[in-house]
Write a protein that holds these residues in place. Sequence first.
Motif, PDB file in Angstrom:
ATOM      1  N   LEU A  19       0.813  -1.207   0.000  1.00  0.00           N
ATOM      2  CA  LEU A  19       0.000   0.000   0.000  1.00  0.00           C
ATOM      3  C   LEU A  19       0.852   1.265   0.000  1.00  0.00           C
ATOM      4  CD1 LEU A  19      -2.695   1.532   0.280  1.00  0.00           C
ATOM      5  CD2 LEU A  19      -2.537   1.171   2.757  1.00  0.00           C
ATOM      6  N   ASP A  20       1.794   1.356   0.915  1.00  0.00           N
ATOM      7  CA  ASP A  20       2.592   2.583   1.035  1.00  0.00           C
ATOM      8  C   ASP A  20       3.419   2.830  -0.222  1.00  0.00           C
ATOM      9  OD1 ASP A  20       1.553   2.939   3.534  1.00  0.00           O
ATOM     10  OD2 ASP A  20       3.322   2.179   4.604  1.00  0.00           O
ATOM     11  N   HIS A  60      -7.863   7.904  -1.886  1.00  0.00           N
ATOM     12  CA  HIS A  60      -7.721   6.527  -1.378  1.00  0.00           C
ATOM     13  C   HIS A  60      -7.404   6.527   0.120  1.00  0.00           C
ATOM     14  CE1 HIS A  60      -7.749   5.388  -5.594  1.00  0.00           C
ATOM     15  NE2 HIS A  60      -6.733   6.190  -5.808  1.00  0.00           N
ATOM     16  N   ALA A  61      -7.965   7.486   0.826  1.00  0.00           N
ATOM     17  CA  ALA A  61      -7.599   7.701   2.233  1.00  0.00           C
ATOM     18  C   ALA A  61      -8.083   6.597   3.162  1.00  0.00           C
ATOM     19  CB  ALA A  61      -8.148   9.045   2.700  1.00  0.00           C
ATOM     20  N   ARG A  62      -9.148   5.900   2.799  1.00  0.00           N
ATOM     21  CA  ARG A  62      -9.699   4.876   3.688  1.00  0.00           C
ATOM     22  C   ARG A  62      -8.935   3.561   3.631  1.00  0.00           C
ATOM     23  NH1 ARG A  62     -16.179   5.602   2.402  1.00  0.00           N
ATOM     24  NH2 ARG A  62     -16.377   7.774   3.090  1.00  0.00           N
ATOM     25  N   ARG A  63      -8.015   3.443   2.709  1.00  0.00           N
ATOM     26  CA  ARG A  63      -7.297   2.169   2.556  1.00  0.00           C
ATOM     27  C   ARG A  63      -6.252   2.003   3.655  1.00  0.00           C
ATOM     28  NH1 ARG A  63      -7.949  -0.697  -2.083  1.00  0.00           N
ATOM     29  NH2 ARG A  63      -9.397   0.237  -3.562  1.00  0.00           N
ATOM     30  N   SER A  64      -6.243   0.812   4.255  1.00  0.00           N
ATOM     31  CA  SER A  64      -5.261   0.540   5.305  1.00  0.00           C
ATOM     32  C   SER A  64      -4.414  -0.689   5.009  1.00  0.00           C
ATOM     33  CB  SER A  64      -5.979   0.345   6.656  1.00  0.00           C
ATOM     34  OG  SER A  64      -6.922  -0.706   6.569  1.00  0.00           O
ATOM     35  N   VAL A  65      -4.862  -1.521   4.052  1.00  0.00           N
ATOM     36  CA  VAL A  65      -4.122  -2.748   3.730  1.00  0.00           C
ATOM     37  C   VAL A  65      -3.916  -2.889   2.218  1.00  0.00           C
ATOM     38  CG1 VAL A  65      -4.077  -5.266   3.875  1.00  0.00           C
ATOM     39  CG2 VAL A  65      -5.023  -3.936   5.777  1.00  0.00           C
ATOM     40  N   ASN A  66      -5.024  -2.953   1.477  1.00  0.00           N
ATOM     41  CA  ASN A  66      -4.941  -3.238   0.047  1.00  0.00           C
ATOM     42  C   ASN A  66      -4.671  -1.978  -0.764  1.00  0.00           C
ATOM     43  OD1 ASN A  66      -5.621  -6.016   0.387  1.00  0.00           O
ATOM     44  ND2 ASN A  66      -7.763  -5.428   0.619  1.00  0.00           N
TER      45      ASN A  66
END
Length: 213
Positions: A19-20, A60-66
């Motif tokens: 992700l990062d 895409h702020a809600r993404r934490s994994v994918n």
Amino acid sequence: MEFKGFTNEDFDVFKIDGLDQRMEALISTVRPKLEVLGEVFAGELSAMTGEEMFPHVAKHARRSVNPPNDTWVAFAGSKRGYKMLPHFQIGLWETHAFAWFAVIYEAPVKEEFGEAIEKNWSKLKKNIPDHYVWSGDHTKPQTLVQKELSSTDFQNLFQRLQTVKKAELLCGIRIDRDDAVKMSGDEFISTVQDAFKTLLPLYKLSQKAAVKS
């Protein structure tokens, strides 16, 4: 900044693992181009629709994994957001670029718009080229080519929009990545301008439906 078109590097962002790492590449390579397209087409669409249109670049702020598999800039008649409104989009998947008119599942006007497009489809269809594509789910890259769809297929799409909570309806153009990277910035902008002009009757129909809702 001038929009000079998309490159293979832009499309290859979606091959990056993590992700990062993918977000870092997306922010540095693709997002600046979407921001420029946002500036260009906010004015274009404001003139076309007769109402002020605002650009919204995906964060895409809600993404934490994918990591995201696509990205876009959307245009709607509100500064606060676009998902609840009929809107236009320009964006990328790894395989293609797209320019859409979209009514997605958050839009409260879905049912009324579904009824309106079903009722007016025989007239609207005459002005939408056969190579245009349709989708019932903005989260998937697969599209349906208009010339391959039957009257029953369209009826199903429109009725599903009226009856299924998660249903969506998107129509526009798909530009395969190999074609997109060959286009100059001006060629890409001109192609999207033509698409949005073609899709304008759908937007106007959605606005009439919103008044009735």
